[in-house]
Scaffold this motif. Structure first.
Motif, mmCIF file in Angstrom:
data_model
loop_
_atom_site.group_PDB
_atom_site.id
_atom_site.type_symbol
_atom_site.label_atom_id
_atom_site.label_comp_id
_atom_site.label_asym_id
_atom_site.label_seq_id
_atom_site.Cartn_x
_atom_site.Cartn_y
_atom_site.Cartn_z
ATOM 1 N N HIS A 40 0.810 -1.258 -0.045
ATOM 2 C CA HIS A 40 -0.056 -0.154 0.105
ATOM 3 C C HIS A 40 0.756 1.445 0.102
ATOM 4 C CE1 HIS A 40 1.052 -0.804 4.251
ATOM 5 N NE2 HIS A 40 0.620 0.435 4.400
ATOM 6 N N ARG A 41 2.186 0.954 0.294
ATOM 7 C CA ARG A 41 3.176 2.348 0.362
ATOM 8 C C ARG A 41 3.724 2.437 -1.211
ATOM 9 N NH1 ARG A 41 1.591 4.946 4.612
ATOM 10 N NH2 ARG A 41 1.304 3.493 6.328
ATOM 11 N N SER A 42 3.457 1.520 -1.914
ATOM 12 C CA SER A 42 4.168 1.477 -3.149
ATOM 13 C C SER A 42 3.388 2.796 -3.966
ATOM 14 C CB SER A 42 3.813 0.285 -3.996
ATOM 15 O OG SER A 42 2.573 0.051 -4.340
ATOM 16 N N LYS A 43 4.409 3.277 -5.146
ATOM 17 C CA LYS A 43 4.120 4.310 -5.781
ATOM 18 C C LYS A 43 2.590 4.131 -6.510
ATOM 19 C CE LYS A 43 6.784 5.586 -9.322
ATOM 20 N NZ LYS A 43 7.235 4.499 -10.114
ATOM 21 N N ASP A 44 2.576 2.891 -6.765
ATOM 22 C CA ASP A 44 1.368 2.578 -7.799
ATOM 23 C C ASP A 44 0.255 2.694 -6.896
ATOM 24 O OD1 ASP A 44 2.335 1.758 -10.313
ATOM 25 O OD2 ASP A 44 2.741 -0.312 -9.932
ATOM 26 N N PHE A 45 0.054 2.095 -5.561
ATOM 27 C CA PHE A 45 -1.017 2.275 -5.027
ATOM 28 C C PHE A 45 -1.191 3.814 -4.365
ATOM 29 C CE2 PHE A 45 -3.740 2.349 -1.415
ATOM 30 C CZ PHE A 45 -4.973 1.946 -1.793
ATOM 31 N N VAL A 46 -0.210 4.512 -4.097
ATOM 32 C CA VAL A 46 -0.402 5.736 -3.528
ATOM 33 C C VAL A 46 -1.040 6.530 -4.626
ATOM 34 C CG1 VAL A 46 0.914 7.810 -2.833
ATOM 35 C CG2 VAL A 46 1.635 5.568 -1.810
ATOM 36 N N ALA A 47 -0.478 6.352 -5.671
ATOM 37 C CA ALA A 47 -1.272 7.097 -6.903
ATOM 38 C C ALA A 47 -2.859 6.543 -7.081
ATOM 39 C CB ALA A 47 -0.479 6.663 -8.224
ATOM 40 N N ILE A 48 -3.110 5.500 -6.859
ATOM 41 C CA ILE A 48 -4.437 4.971 -6.939
ATOM 42 C C ILE A 48 -5.101 5.738 -5.702
ATOM 43 C CG2 ILE A 48 -5.930 3.122 -6.451
ATOM 44 C CD1 ILE A 48 -3.930 1.471 -7.760
ATOM 45 N N ILE A 49 -4.800 5.683 -4.508
ATOM 46 C CA ILE A 49 -5.463 6.469 -3.621
ATOM 47 C C ILE A 49 -5.696 7.974 -3.737
ATOM 48 C CG2 ILE A 49 -3.878 6.400 -1.758
ATOM 49 C CD1 ILE A 49 -6.056 5.635 0.383
ATOM 50 N N GLU A 50 -4.727 8.607 -4.209
ATOM 51 C CA GLU A 50 -4.444 9.978 -4.421
ATOM 52 C C GLU A 50 -5.543 10.329 -5.510
ATOM 53 O OE1 GLU A 50 -3.450 12.176 -2.377
ATOM 54 O OE2 GLU A 50 -3.058 10.304 -1.110
ATOM 55 N N GLN A 51 -5.599 9.629 -6.721
ATOM 56 C CA GLN A 51 -6.482 9.685 -7.546
ATOM 57 C C GLN A 51 -8.032 9.821 -7.196
ATOM 58 O OE1 GLN A 51 -5.841 8.103 -11.857
ATOM 59 N NE2 GLN A 51 -4.075 7.364 -10.578
ATOM 60 N N ALA A 52 -8.293 8.532 -6.273
ATOM 61 C CA ALA A 52 -9.506 8.373 -6.000
ATOM 62 C C ALA A 52 -10.212 9.456 -4.712
ATOM 63 C CB ALA A 52 -9.636 7.006 -5.122
ATOM 64 N N ARG A 53 -9.242 9.887 -4.137
ATOM 65 C CA ARG A 53 -9.384 11.100 -3.257
ATOM 66 C C ARG A 53 -9.836 12.131 -3.867
ATOM 67 N NH1 ARG A 53 -4.784 11.465 1.147
ATOM 68 N NH2 ARG A 53 -6.636 12.464 2.253
ATOM 69 N N ALA A 54 -8.973 12.570 -4.818
ATOM 70 C CA ALA A 54 -9.253 13.865 -5.737
ATOM 71 C C ALA A 54 -10.621 13.467 -6.432
ATOM 72 C CB ALA A 54 -7.992 14.030 -6.450
ATOM 73 N N LEU A 55 -10.661 12.460 -7.057
ATOM 74 C CA LEU A 55 -11.800 12.394 -8.033
ATOM 75 C C LEU A 55 -13.188 12.434 -6.971
ATOM 76 C CD1 LEU A 55 -12.492 12.243 -11.164
ATOM 77 C CD2 LEU A 55 -11.953 9.717 -10.910
#
Ligand SMILES: *Cc1c(COP(=O)(O)O)cnc(C)c1O
Length: 356
Positions: A40-55
């Protein structure tokens, strides 16, 4: 054959979301790793959760400087407790609208933390309408309501003016209709009704309502600590959040909330029109309070139930049985349910009429 899925939750998601989520389980983004095995600390997942929160904030048209979106664990029921824990003063008071089973659950949990004032209730009529004409007192820490009563099939069309923070359980109609979301100070929604699979709960908070309670709050239950940790105080529900992001992206592609609302209204009109027209059926809810998400209805003659249910099954209709506290039938028409599925249900209701 893909069923016409009327399940109240967990529920239907867009077919393309199922396909992308399935692919990600096998190989996320050609990384050679499954979405289920990445950190969950990987670049891939951090990008996922950040995009979801922003969207989330983008779709709700909320200012990211004023509001924060969190994906927490524990379901909407967890928020029944987390809201008073964070927002009620020690020996404080909160106002609640009692519009059904879930509202009641929230009231019961708040009572662990302070005094609850029930400003209105429709319990007298088995919750078949939305209480109206009440006022929200000023001397409370917040007002809590439930925008859509999943079990009873009622939906708030208007929200009261309040001088205190307004908290809303939008589990079963978030992202389904345009509202002025900036009128709310805290919105929460279990993902599994209109956002994604079970396993995560969306919480949208107006930052400035926090930090007012003197109560000591355990870290994991503290909204401020969750915000500081970027919604990753502990391991979040990686797969549920990824699938929620896919759903949010799908929704944006459909044209956002305003576009999906039009379709939701068409679906609801089609079904309620048939419920009212067809002499074999009757609705359970006062027409002005009918939910566009969950339509509850009864057969006037229960002897027709086995034939109706057999016709439903033959047509591939699934998940239409009513909740035990209402009986009859409940057709949940969340965002991802196609109009074509509603046309099939209406055709089955007409077929029953021609058969009996
Ligand atoms: C389903 C539902 C809940 C409970 O959600 P969980 O995630 O199972 O805790 C709460 N409120 C409403 C309005 C619901 O529809």
């Amino acid at each position: 054959m893909k069923k016409h899925n009327y399940s109240a939750g967990p529920c239907i998601l867009a077919q393309e979301v199922f396909e992308k989520a399935a692919q990600a389980v096998l190989d996320y983004n050609n990384s050679g790793l499954s979405i289920l095995e990445i950190s969950h600390r990987s670049k891939d997942f951090v990008a996922i959760i950040e995009q979801a929160r922003a969207l989330v904030l983008e779709l709700l048209k909320l200012d990211p400087k004023e509001y924060t979106a969190l994906f927490l664990s524990g379901g909407a029921s967890h928020q029944f407790m987390m809201v008073p824990y964070n927002l009620m003063q020690t020996s404080g008071k909160a106002a609640y609208l009692d519009s059904g089973t879930w509202a009641n659950g929230a009231i019961k949990e708040a009572a662990f933390f302070g005094e609850t004032v029930v400003v209105g209730s429709s319990k007298d009529q088995n919750y078949n309408y939305i209480p109206k004409g009440y006022t929200v007192p000023e001397a409370v820490d917040y007002f809590h309501c439930t925008s859509n009563n999943t079990i009873y099939g009622t939906q708030m069309k208007e929200f009261p003016a309040a001088k205190v923070p307004v908290v809303c359980d939008m589990s079963s109609d978030i992202f389904s209709r345009v509202l002025d979301f900036s009128k709310f100070d805290l919105i929460y929604a279990g993902a599994q009704k209109n956002l994604g699979p079970a396993g995560t709960t969306l919480v949208v908070i107006k930052n400035r309502i926090l930090g007012k309670s003197t109560r000591a709050i355990p870290s994991i239950l503290d909204y401020e600590k969750q915000i500081k940790a970027q919604s990753m105080y502990n391991t979040p529900a990686v797969f549920a959040i990824y699938t929620s992001l896919l759903t949010l992206q799908w929704l944006k592609k459909q044209g956002g909330i305003a576009a999906i609302e039009k379709i939701n209204n068409q679906k609801a009109e089609l079904l309620y029109h048939e419920i009212d027209r067809n002499p074999l059926f009757e609705g359970t809810v006062r027409p002005e309070d009918r939910s566009t998400m969950n339509a509850t209805f009864l057969l006037r003659n229960m002897a027709h139930a086995p034939i109706f249910e057999a016709l439903c099954e033959a047509a591939g209709i699934s998940g239409i049985k009513g909740h035990r506290s209402v009986g009859g039938y409940r057709a949940s028409m969340y965002n991802a349910l196609p109009i074509a599925s509603v046309l099939v249900l209406v055709a089955v209701m007409q077929e029953l009429e021609s058969k009996v």
